[in-house]
Write a protein that holds these residues in place. Structure first.
Motif, mmCIF file in Angstrom:
data_model
loop_
_atom_site.group_PDB
_atom_site.id
_atom_site.type_symbol
_atom_site.label_atom_id
_atom_site.label_comp_id
_atom_site.label_asym_id
_atom_site.label_seq_id
_atom_site.Cartn_x
_atom_site.Cartn_y
_atom_site.Cartn_z
ATOM 1 N N ASN A 1 -13.514 -35.055 47.566
ATOM 2 C CA ASN A 1 -13.854 -34.101 48.621
ATOM 3 C C ASN A 1 -13.179 -32.763 48.387
ATOM 4 O OD1 ASN A 1 -12.537 -32.948 51.348
ATOM 5 N ND2 ASN A 1 -14.662 -33.551 51.742
ATOM 6 N N ARG A 2 -11.905 -32.809 48.029
ATOM 7 C CA ARG A 2 -11.162 -31.569 47.811
ATOM 8 C C ARG A 2 -11.575 -30.866 46.518
ATOM 9 N NH1 ARG A 2 -10.522 -30.698 52.232
ATOM 10 N NH2 ARG A 2 -8.611 -30.482 53.419
ATOM 11 N N LEU A 3 -12.112 -31.607 45.559
ATOM 12 C CA LEU A 3 -12.559 -30.992 44.310
ATOM 13 C C LEU A 3 -14.008 -30.529 44.411
ATOM 14 C CD1 LEU A 3 -10.871 -33.366 41.701
ATOM 15 C CD2 LEU A 3 -10.099 -31.136 42.523
ATOM 16 N N ASP A 4 -14.519 -30.439 45.618
ATOM 17 C CA ASP A 4 -15.841 -29.873 45.892
ATOM 18 C C ASP A 4 -15.671 -28.713 46.864
ATOM 19 O OD1 ASP A 4 -18.402 -29.208 46.647
ATOM 20 O OD2 ASP A 4 -18.754 -31.034 47.806
ATOM 21 N N PRO A 5 -15.184 -27.550 46.390
ATOM 22 C CA PRO A 5 -15.004 -26.423 47.305
ATOM 23 C C PRO A 5 -16.322 -25.815 47.768
ATOM 24 C CG PRO A 5 -14.559 -25.753 45.043
ATOM 25 C CD PRO A 5 -14.748 -27.237 45.014
ATOM 26 N N TRP A 6 -17.428 -26.147 47.109
ATOM 27 C CA TRP A 6 -18.711 -25.530 47.449
ATOM 28 C C TRP A 6 -19.213 -25.923 48.838
ATOM 29 C CZ3 TRP A 6 -17.748 -27.611 42.574
ATOM 30 C CH2 TRP A 6 -17.739 -26.701 41.497
ATOM 31 N N HIS A 7 -18.683 -27.008 49.387
ATOM 32 C CA HIS A 7 -19.203 -27.464 50.681
ATOM 33 C C HIS A 7 -18.585 -26.722 51.863
ATOM 34 C CE1 HIS A 7 -15.502 -30.020 50.847
ATOM 35 N NE2 HIS A 7 -15.654 -29.890 52.147
ATOM 36 N N GLY A 8 -17.548 -25.924 51.614
ATOM 37 C CA GLY A 8 -16.754 -25.349 52.694
ATOM 38 C C GLY A 8 -17.509 -24.620 53.784
ATOM 39 N N ALA A 9 -18.273 -23.578 53.408
ATOM 40 C CA ALA A 9 -18.944 -22.770 54.423
ATOM 41 C C ALA A 9 -20.135 -23.483 55.037
ATOM 42 C CB ALA A 9 -19.384 -21.435 53.819
#
Length: 341
Positions: A194-202
């Motif tokens: 989850n943390r190594l997927d920053p693209w999901h943030g916004a």
């Protein structure tokens, strides 16, 4: 919604520039009209970063709890990787840890009492001062000032390390630290992924993040760099540049490289607990937020730390309400052989 992918809204300004930390978004866009990130969030990139992370050594150290959650007057019990663990503080404040079952007749030592730094079993009075006694053998433990760690060599199976690898943090004298903890039905790798997927943030956390752009993914430093704005209210945001790294198999660290709070870190630690009654894995997420700022006004925040820490924990908990759902969903798909990544 239009079938064309809209262009990303530009950040209000380069992080770290300007006199004030707050900014107004120049061209805010609705959630559904922000630029899709699914093409950039390539499953192979995330999987490769995860594979490298879980291959890094931990020295068999696991995060147990926040240092503040281990008072001097009572023990704390937990299950780590299926191992029952009890921890308490000695008379000098040092942390002691070991098996959670009394070696005499198996009493739960987490329900016993601490008297003058000695753990006294409430069944028959067997007293433990932290050293080997009556068949009870201690586990190495470490208090880094923010978190308490325990070393379980039988569970980790790695070459033991004398101390855990604690991420670099701001000077405690100019920082405020808060720790949030929660439990999910998943494995540590699902939390790390989850943390190594920053693209999901916004997309997944629009109440907290806007205008997110991933600048680097992997590379020689094996890190993710992200430009993102923290939402304050309406169009008011705080733009920063953040760096995500995974220094160990169960840890991901976000550091603010530019912008307000430069040098602040968010450490996400995933500790396996053991299966639930249905045999499903359980993982504790222990997230330490260590915030710092060079602005003179931050001294007020430090002085008001007892009031600020609960707010920091609430903010982390709101994000993890969603992120644990992400991690649990990932585990459900993996366990059924249906995970597309």
């Amino acid at each position: 919604m239009s079938q064309k992918e809209p262009r990303a809204a530009r950040s209000p300004r380069r992080p770290g520039t300007g006199r004030f930390p707050l900014a107004l978004r120049r061209t805010p866009v609705a959630w559904e009209r922000q630029r899709p990130t699914w093409r950039e969030a390539r499953p192979g990139v995330i999987a490769d970063a995860l594979k490298r992370a879980v291959a890094r050594p931990s020295g068999n150290w696991y995060v147990l709890c926040a240092a503040r959650d281990l008072p001097v007057d009572r023990p704390r019990g937990s299950t780590v990787a299926g191992e029952e663990v009890v921890a308490w503080r000695g008379a000098d404040g040092r942390v002691h840890a070991g098996p959670g079952a009394c070696p005499h007749l198996g009493a739960p030592l987490a329900r016993s009492r601490v008297r003058c730094g000695t753990l006294v079993c409430h069944w028959h009075g067997l007293a433990l001062d932290g050293g080997p006694f009556a068949g009870w053998e201690p586990f190495p433990a470490y208090d880094d000032g923010v978190l308490v760690w325990v070393r379980l060599d039988r569970c980790g199976g790695e070459e033991p390390a004398d101390r855990p690898s604690v991420p670099v943090r701001p000077d405690p004298g100019r920082a405020v630290a808060a720790v949030w903890s929660g439990v999910g039905r998943c494995e540590p790798e699902d939390v790390v992924a989850n943390r190594l997927d920053p693209w999901h943030g916004a997309w997944f956390h629009p109440y907290s993040f806007v205008d997110l752009t991933v600048l680097d993914a992997g590379g020689e430093e094996d890190c993710f760099r992200v430009d993102v704005s923290f939402r304050v209210a309406g169009r008011v945001v705080v733009p920063v540049r953040a760096r995500f790294t995974a220094p160990g198999p169960r840890t991901v660290v976000m550091e603010i490289e530019e912008g307000e709070g430069r040098g602040s870190v968010v450490e996400t630690h995933a500790t396996p607990l053991g299966p639930d009654a249905l045999g499903r894995p359980r993982t504790a997420v222990v997230e330490a937020v260590v915030a710092a700022s060079d602005r003179p006004g931050f001294a007020v925040a430090r002085a008001a730390a007892p009031l600020v820490r609960p707010l920091m924990r609430v903010a982390a908990g709101r994000l993890w309400r969603d992120d644990l759902a992400y991690a649990e969903r990932r585990w459900e798909l993996r366990s059924a052989g249906r995970f597309p990544g």
